[in-house]
Scaffold this active site. Structure first.
Site, PDB file in Angstrom:
ATOM      1  N   ASP A  86      -0.568  -0.264   5.178  1.00 56.41           N
ATOM      2  CA  ASP A  86       0.367  -0.147   4.068  1.00 56.41           C
ATOM      3  C   ASP A  86       0.506   1.328   3.702  1.00 56.41           C
ATOM      4  O   ASP A  86      -0.484   2.080   3.694  1.00 56.41           O
ATOM      5  CB  ASP A  86      -0.154  -0.946   2.866  1.00 56.41           C
ATOM      6  CG  ASP A  86       0.842  -0.988   1.729  1.00 56.41           C
ATOM      7  OD1 ASP A  86       1.840  -1.726   1.857  1.00 56.41           O
ATOM      8  OD2 ASP A  86       0.617  -0.269   0.736  1.00 56.41           O
ATOM      9  N   ILE A  87       1.728   1.746   3.387  1.00 56.99           N
ATOM     10  CA  ILE A  87       1.971   3.146   3.025  1.00 56.99           C
ATOM     11  C   ILE A  87       1.630   3.336   1.544  1.00 56.99           C
ATOM     12  O   ILE A  87       2.136   2.603   0.677  1.00 56.99           O
ATOM     13  CB  ILE A  87       3.431   3.524   3.303  1.00 56.99           C
ATOM     14  CG1 ILE A  87       3.719   3.387   4.800  1.00 56.99           C
ATOM     15  CG2 ILE A  87       3.725   4.936   2.836  1.00 56.99           C
ATOM     16  CD1 ILE A  87       5.153   3.646   5.176  1.00 56.99           C
ATOM     17  N   ASP A 108       6.823  -1.982   3.093  1.00 60.49           N
ATOM     18  CA  ASP A 108       6.142  -0.854   3.706  1.00 60.49           C
ATOM     19  C   ASP A 108       4.870  -1.286   4.407  1.00 60.49           C
ATOM     20  O   ASP A 108       4.042  -0.440   4.776  1.00 60.49           O
ATOM     21  CB  ASP A 108       5.816   0.200   2.637  1.00 60.49           C
ATOM     22  CG  ASP A 108       4.891  -0.348   1.559  1.00 60.49           C
ATOM     23  OD1 ASP A 108       4.987  -1.562   1.270  1.00 60.49           O
ATOM     24  OD2 ASP A 108       4.089   0.413   1.018  1.00 60.49           O
TER      25      ASP A 108
END
Length: 466
Positions: free
Chosen positions: A294-295, A338
């Protein structure tokens, strides 16, 4: 409105003409055979009459010969032979007349000429027979009475003189009839040849008409049909190539969505079942490793930059992740916002699933760092990994997606959400699979939502990096 009658097709007209021409040729052949047979019969009759004429000529010579012998030696034997010749002479004359009367295939002109010639020599034949009979009777009397030679003027009026005179007339008439018959035979042969050549020419003419009116249009029609067929085959080939390209593109798109074995099973399932039937492909795998990435700070970032630019950045990052997944032969499952999800050990099981996922995770950290250098951005990612059993497959009717279910997936997601930026967070189950290959740092016990306290680890790197 009255409907127009459909015109007969060219093929039907050609068929009718072809049948009619063949019938004409067959009719001409039969008629030719009948004419030839008639002419052959006529020639046979001609030969029979010529044979009778030659026989009559031979008898004429024999009668002269025996009459002279009878004159010189009127014996009983000579008289009997002469009498037999006279009877044969009479019979030959009757046979000749009968043969001339029975000629069926002569024209009226030919029959008239033949009867005229025979009637010309018929009195001479009768006179010759009577003279021979008189000569035979006088020879008998002279032998009995012992008469001497009569004078010359008496001889001129004697049966011998009559016999010789009639013999000359008769032979001339027979020669004339024989010559006339020879001419008729030659004329018949010439007519037969003309008939043969005429029939052959007519058949060739009919065949030429067939070639011009039947076969030539048929050949042109065949050539036109072959040209159309060639064009149709070319168009079909082009269409098949386009269809193959489209099919390949469709299959490639399908493979971009689903793993190849799953895509194949899905096509087979749709081919053998109702299109509206529920699709269920679900397989259990005991040895898998699931990774979530995950960003960090993506929500704040999405509020600061335009959506198009944001999507462009995500595409660049996830494209690099896709290349890494492909290089390690791992299965990308999906992206959600994301978040990036990938799994090892399915749809084809493999023993090094955890090692491959861990190696990709470390390279993803490096890939983000390189992306920041290339773009001037400052992205970071959190990664969580867990190993265990899952169920993977495709469900539903539309917009298929290959997905995973099970507690292993949920825990992997919790490892990501409880992780730290720039680090790879793994469970104890994954640690056990990696401890001999990778450097791992114990994090300790953490409270995980829905699971309670769990012992987790940080993945630092490989023990012996290549």
């Amino acid at each position: 409105m009255s409907k127009k009658l459909p015109h007969s097709s060219p093929i039907r007209n050609l068929t009718i003409f072809y049948t009619a021409s063949l019938s004409a040729v067959a009719f001409l052949s039969i008629m030719g055979q009948l004419v030839v047979q008639r002419m052959l019969t006529q020639q046979q009759q001609n030969l029979e009459i010529v044979s009778l004429i030659e026989k009559r000529q031979t008898l004429c010579q024999q009668m002269i010969k025996h009459t002279m012998r009878m004159k010189l030696e009127p014996s009983r034997e000579n008289r009997q032979e002469l009498q037999q010749l006279i009877m044969a002479w009479k019979d030959s004359g009757e046979a000749l007349n009968q043969a001339a009367e029975n000629v069926e295939d002569f024209s009226q002109t030919q029959q008239r000429v033949l009867q005229q010639k025979i009637s010309t020599i018929e009195p001479a034949g009768v006179e010759m027979r009577e003279a021979a009979s008189q000569m035979m009777q006088e020879g008998i009397r002279e032998k009995r009475l012992g008469f001497s030679e009569p004078p010359i003027d008496v001889i001129k009026q004697s049966p011998i003189a009559r016999l010789l005179k009639e013999e000359q007339t008769l032979m001339k008439g027979l020669d004339d009839i024989s010559q006339w018959y020879n001419q008729e035979v030659i004329a018949g042969i010439t007519q037969l040849k003309q008939m043969e050549y005429g029939l052959l020419g007519l058949m060739l003419f009919v065949l030429l008409l067939e070639g011009i009116l039947v076969f030539r249009p048929a050949v042109m029609k065949i050539q036109d049909t072959l040209s159309q067929l060639k064009i149709a085959l070319h168009e079909s080939k082009v269409a098949s190539q386009k269809l193959a390209i489209e099919k390949s593109q469709s299959e490639q798109l399908l493979l971009n969505i689903l793993p190849q074995p799953i895509a194949q099973r899905l096509k087979q399932s749709q081919a053998t079942s109702n299109i509206n039937a529920d699709i269920l492909i679900a397989d259990a795998f005991n040895d898998t490793t699931v990774m979530f990435a995950d960003i960090v700070g993506f929500t704040d970032l999405s509020s600061r930059i335009p959506p198009q630019e944001l999507v462009n950045l995500l595409n660049q990052i996830f494209s690099r992740f896709d290349l890494l997944a492909e290089s390690y032969n791992l299965e990308k499952i999906k992206t959600i916002g994301d978040a990036y999800m990938v799994v090892g050990g399915l749809p084809s099981p493999r023993a090094d699933h955890a090692i491959a996922i861990a190696s990709m995770a470390l390279e993803m950290i490096d890939a983000i760092a390189q992306f920041n250098l290339d773009t001037g951005e400052n992205f970071q990612i959190r990664i969580g990994i867990n190993s265990g059993s899952v169920v993977a497959g495709v469900i539903g009717l539309r917009k298929f997606i290959y997905d995973l279910w099970g507690d292993t997936v949920n825990i992997a997601s919790r490892m990501e959400s409880h992780g730290a930026p720039g680090l790879v967070h793994v469970t104890k189950d994954t640690y056990i699979l990696l401890k001999n290959v990778f450097i791992l740092e114990k994090r300790g016990l953490i409270s995980v939502k829905g699971k309670g306290e769990m012992e987790t680890y940080w993945l630092k790197g490989k023990i012996n990096p290549a």
